[in-house]
Scaffold this motif. Sequence first.
Motif, PDB file in Angstrom:
ATOM      1  N   UNK A 359       0.840  -1.204   0.000  1.00  0.00           N
ATOM      2  CA  UNK A 359       0.000   0.000   0.000  1.00  0.00           C
ATOM      3  C   UNK A 359       0.872   1.250   0.000  1.00  0.00           C
ATOM      4  N   UNK A 360       1.944   1.210   0.800  1.00  0.00           N
ATOM      5  CA  UNK A 360       2.847   2.360   0.860  1.00  0.00           C
ATOM      6  C   UNK A 360       3.533   2.579  -0.479  1.00  0.00           C
ATOM      7  N   UNK A 361       3.903   1.489  -1.162  1.00  0.00           N
ATOM      8  CA  UNK A 361       4.538   1.600  -2.472  1.00  0.00           C
ATOM      9  C   UNK A 361       3.585   2.189  -3.498  1.00  0.00           C
ATOM     10  N   UNK A 362       2.310   1.745  -3.457  1.00  0.00           N
ATOM     11  CA  UNK A 362       1.312   2.268  -4.403  1.00  0.00           C
ATOM     12  C   UNK A 362       1.080   3.753  -4.162  1.00  0.00           C
ATOM     13  N   UNK A 363       0.981   4.121  -2.884  1.00  0.00           N
ATOM     14  CA  UNK A 363       0.766   5.530  -2.533  1.00  0.00           C
ATOM     15  C   UNK A 363       1.936   6.370  -3.003  1.00  0.00           C
ATOM     16  N   UNK A 364       3.133   5.857  -2.836  1.00  0.00           N
ATOM     17  CA  UNK A 364       4.329   6.600  -3.234  1.00  0.00           C
ATOM     18  C   UNK A 364       4.357   6.754  -4.765  1.00  0.00           C
ATOM     19  N   UNK A 365       3.983   5.662  -5.457  1.00  0.00           N
ATOM     20  CA  UNK A 365       3.982   5.710  -6.920  1.00  0.00           C
ATOM     21  C   UNK A 365       2.992   6.768  -7.422  1.00  0.00           C
ATOM     22  N   UNK A 366       1.819   6.833  -6.798  1.00  0.00           N
ATOM     23  CA  UNK A 366       0.814   7.834  -7.218  1.00  0.00           C
ATOM     24  C   UNK A 366       1.282   9.259  -6.896  1.00  0.00           C
ATOM     25  N   UNK A 367       1.896   9.399  -5.709  1.00  0.00           N
ATOM     26  CA  UNK A 367       2.354  10.727  -5.285  1.00  0.00           C
ATOM     27  C   UNK A 367       3.457  11.246  -6.177  1.00  0.00           C
ATOM     28  N   UNK A 368       4.343  10.308  -6.565  1.00  0.00           N
ATOM     29  CA  UNK A 368       5.517  10.716  -7.338  1.00  0.00           C
ATOM     30  C   UNK A 368       5.294  10.624  -8.850  1.00  0.00           C
ATOM     31  N   UNK A 369       4.073  10.282  -9.269  1.00  0.00           N
ATOM     32  CA  UNK A 369       3.788  10.144 -10.710  1.00  0.00           C
ATOM     33  C   UNK A 369       4.006  11.489 -11.397  1.00  0.00           C
ATOM     34  N   UNK A 370       4.903  11.479 -12.327  1.00  0.00           N
ATOM     35  CA  UNK A 370       5.181  12.701 -13.074  1.00  0.00           C
ATOM     36  C   UNK A 370       6.212  13.579 -12.420  1.00  0.00           C
ATOM     37  N   UNK A 371       6.777  13.102 -11.243  1.00  0.00           N
ATOM     38  CA  UNK A 371       7.782  13.922 -10.572  1.00  0.00           C
ATOM     39  C   UNK A 371       9.057  14.010 -11.403  1.00  0.00           C
TER      40      UNK A 371
END
Length: 371
Positions: A359-371
């Motif tokens: 869950x933490x990895x998915x959240x991080x991926x969404x947060x950092x999408x396009x970073x």
Amino acid sequence: MIQSISFANYRIFADRQNLTIAPVTVIFGKNNVGKSAVLRLPLLIKNILDVSNHNPEIFEKSVNGLRICEDYCDVVYNKGHRAVNIAVADEQNRVELDFFVESRGFPYTNIEKFHAILSNGSEITDYYHRPKIFDFDVEYLKSIRDVPQNGYFSLSEMDGENMSGGMFTYRRLVNDIYNQSGELCSEVSHWYESIFDGWGIEVDTSRQPIYSILLSHNGLKNNILDGGAGIAQSLPVIISAASQIETPRLCIYEEPETHLHPEAHGEIAEFIVRKAIDSDYKKFFLIESHSVNFLLRLRTLVANGTLDPKDLALYYIEFDQVKNQSNLKKVIVHPDGTVEGWPENVFKETLEESMALRRAQITREKTCDGC
């Protein structure tokens, strides 16, 4: 060997509990639910029925250095004014007794009821004129085992030694090299070599009467105290399990997997099972464990036919927060290794941590999408 124990009003257990003693019996559950109390029960029973005990009290507060209780009232549920009931049986004999703990006066412990039915059909109701009924030894190893003081020790028992610390097992290993065939040391060393990348066990007798335990690998030798805690803590268990016996013995181990890498938990479980089988079931094991790998290996050994399901007993101890007491729950292991009566939410931590990580990895991926 005793085969069953039932008890009530003992420690944290108010209602009657029933425990089957199989060749391999394992108790598991959360902390502070009464696992150690169950493990100490055979030692308490043996002490109560010991015909050589001529003390006013029916049992000692400490047996072989292992503390049974601080005050006699500690063994009574909620330290109340009630009798502890214990019934124990083997294939031919059965004993039931009630004992009471007085809040004042001397002696503090008193037998209230005693009834024994012996193999010859006779009945005994007089506790103070009882014969020897159950003939077995108890070898108890607590969860934190002793290591040799300064790494060296003699064959003689030290004053005030706590036998449950396992120091006797080190002397047993030394005696095997110094006075016996060396077969015990060879078997113990072989097990460690197979589990720990070829590191074996040696006994250095070059400075007798001072001895030391060494870890060895292709000529490289280190004192056991210079190795990890896992080997030093597991060694007394492996020595105890591998030791030859002449009379039936109940080996009681608190957390034999203490300080071991999880990969070794299943291996120590299998070693114990094989030692029970090798002894023609003269050696029984009563074990407390917190390891899912330990329990999984036992189920695997049932499934692959190494261990008969009837020779394994699993018990989960559950604390009832409403009634303020613990209860033994038997878990049935079927021939294919599946279980019946497995408690909910036990050993779920690995799955939950894995899901939390994802869950933490998915959240991080969404947060950092396009970073």
